[in-house]
Design an enzyme around this catalytic site. Structure first.
Site, PDB file in Angstrom:
ATOM      1  CD  GLU A  47      -2.356   1.266   2.822  1.00  0.00           C
ATOM      2  OE1 GLU A  47      -1.540   0.693   3.911  1.00  0.00           O
ATOM      3  OE2 GLU A  47      -3.476   1.685   2.982  1.00  0.00           O
ATOM      4  CE  LYS A 124      -6.985   1.320   3.964  1.00  0.00           C
ATOM      5  NZ  LYS A 124      -5.960   1.681   4.517  1.00  0.00           N
ATOM      6  CB  CYS A 169      -3.972  -1.545   4.777  1.00  0.00           C
ATOM      7  SG  CYS A 169      -3.142  -1.639   6.393  1.00  0.00           S
TER       8      CYS A 169
HETATM    9  N1  CDT Z   1      -3.071   1.536   6.415  1.00  0.00           N
HETATM   10  C1  CDT Z   1      -3.950   0.939   7.289  1.00  0.00           C
HETATM   11  O1  CDT Z   1      -4.963   0.530   6.906  1.00  0.00           O
HETATM   12  N2  CDT Z   1      -3.677   0.463   8.580  1.00  0.00           N
HETATM   13  C2  CDT Z   1      -4.322   0.108   9.628  1.00  0.00           C
HETATM   14  C3  CDT Z   1      -4.086   0.370  10.780  1.00  0.00           C
HETATM   15  C4  CDT Z   1      -5.290   0.287  11.810  1.00  0.00           C
HETATM   16  S1  CDT Z   1      -4.735   1.546  12.862  1.00  0.00           S
HETATM   17  C5  CDT Z   1      -5.531   3.027  12.668  1.00  0.00           C
HETATM   18  C6  CDT Z   1      -4.427  -1.508   9.568  1.00  0.00           C
HETATM   19  O2  CDT Z   1      -5.500  -2.045   9.470  1.00  0.00           O
HETATM   20  O3  CDT Z   1      -3.480  -2.097   9.461  1.00  0.00           O
END
Ligand code: CDT
Length: 308
Positions: A47, A124, A169
């Site tokens: 990402e 996303k 993500c």
């Molecule tokens: N980039 C991303 O989506 N990261 C999230 C972090 C969650 S905490 C705000 C993840 O789910 O890994």
């Protein structure tokens, strides 16, 4: 005839704020070539693979952040990746911040075939974090300020001899992401991530980041009879430690390959897409066993409603 695809997870180590696009693209090219040298047909990058994870900083005027976004794909600084992919005959999947001509901002991932053509674009759906500046945090996670959640949902694309899907993500933590693609016959889901080890709202989860990462992707793969390729940008980026542990997961839920470092690293696995049928044609034969008529809350309700 087997439908085996050799896929590479091209994990990135940190990208610092001052690292320019040409410097980052050179790292991506090096991994593309390394993956090609071991026979990979598809290379999956993380990402927001062209920049540092900029939602960790807040700016009052969002236009000050425009330089983190791509207005064109390919653009002048990324064209080289497409050219090299075509020259080598290797496809790739790349995450980046997208600024559309009408000013919308998405967290986006594209799938590029071995001839250098874009076959799919995914934006996303599940945007985590917060919308406003939270000055008491050690670092921000203001994705909800920088990105609009995609209204388009989850698609799949016929490519690389199979049916491919994408998510980004935080999407990997939601079973709906996998099932939406599972219901379209997905055989391989590509997912880039940036996951800070320190979870500010509940630091008790910090020690579990690796466990939760594997838990959601392995169960999503198994419950939908699909491969999942999860690829991190890991390591210490601008003072924030990101989870690495990129992995390639089989429809059985087993991990076939996993990175050992939190830097730039390529790992690969041979994925026989026909393996998916062992699960989608048996235990998870959706047409035979699912009961959508009793799942209505899943699409009609957002939050929890406790029955009286
Ligand atoms: N980039 C991303 O989506 N990261 C999230 C972090 C969650 S905490 C705000 C993840 O789910 O890994």
């Amino acid at each position: 005839m087997t439908r085996t695809i050799r896929v590479a997870a091209a994990q990135l180590g940190p990208i610092q704020r001052e690292d320019t696009r040409p410097v980052v693209v050179a790292r991506l090219l090096a991994m593309l070539r390394e993956a090609h040298s071991v026979g990979a047909q598809l290379v999956v990058f993380p990402e927001l693979a062209l920049t540092t994870f900029f939602p960790r900083w807040f700016v009052n005027d969002i236009a000050e952040a425009d330089h983190w976004y791509e207005r064109q794909m390919p653009g002048p600084e990324t064209q080289q990746l497409f050219d090299e992919a075509r020259r080598l005959g290797v496809g790739f999947c790349l995450g980046y911040a997208e600024l559309t001509p009408d000013g919308q901002r998405f967290n986006t991932q594209i799938l590029v075939e071995r001839d250098g053509s874009i076959v799919g674009k995914y934006r996303k759906v599940h945007i985590p974090g917060h919308e406003r500046h939270e000055p008491d945090r050690p670092f921000q996670h203001a994705e909800r300020y920088y990105f609009t959640p995609s209204p388009e949902g989850f698609s799949t694309w016929r490519a690389f001899g199979g049916r491919m899907g994408m998510m980004i993500c935080n999407d990997r933590r939601w079973p709906e992401s996998y099932r939406e693609m599972g219901l379209q016959g997905v055989e391989m889901i590509l997912c880039g991530y940036n996951t800070p080890i320190h979870y500010v709202p509940d630091p008790a989860q910090d020690r579990l980041q690796g466990f939760h990462n594997a838990l959601v992707m392995q169960s999503g793969a198994y419950q939908n009879g699909t491969f999942v390729v999860g690829v991190a940008k890991g390591g210490l980026e601008e003072g924030v430690l990101g989870l690495a542990e990129s992995s390639i997961i089989a429809p059985s839920g087993e991990i076939l390959a996993r990175t050992a470092t939190d830097g730039d690293e390529v790992v690969w696995a041979d994925c026989d897409l026909d393996w998916c049928r062992n699960y989608t044609g048996t235990l998870f034969d959706f047409d035979r066993y699912r009961r959508p008529e009793v799942y209505q809350r899943i699409t009609s309700q957002r939050g929890v409603v406790t029955p009286e």
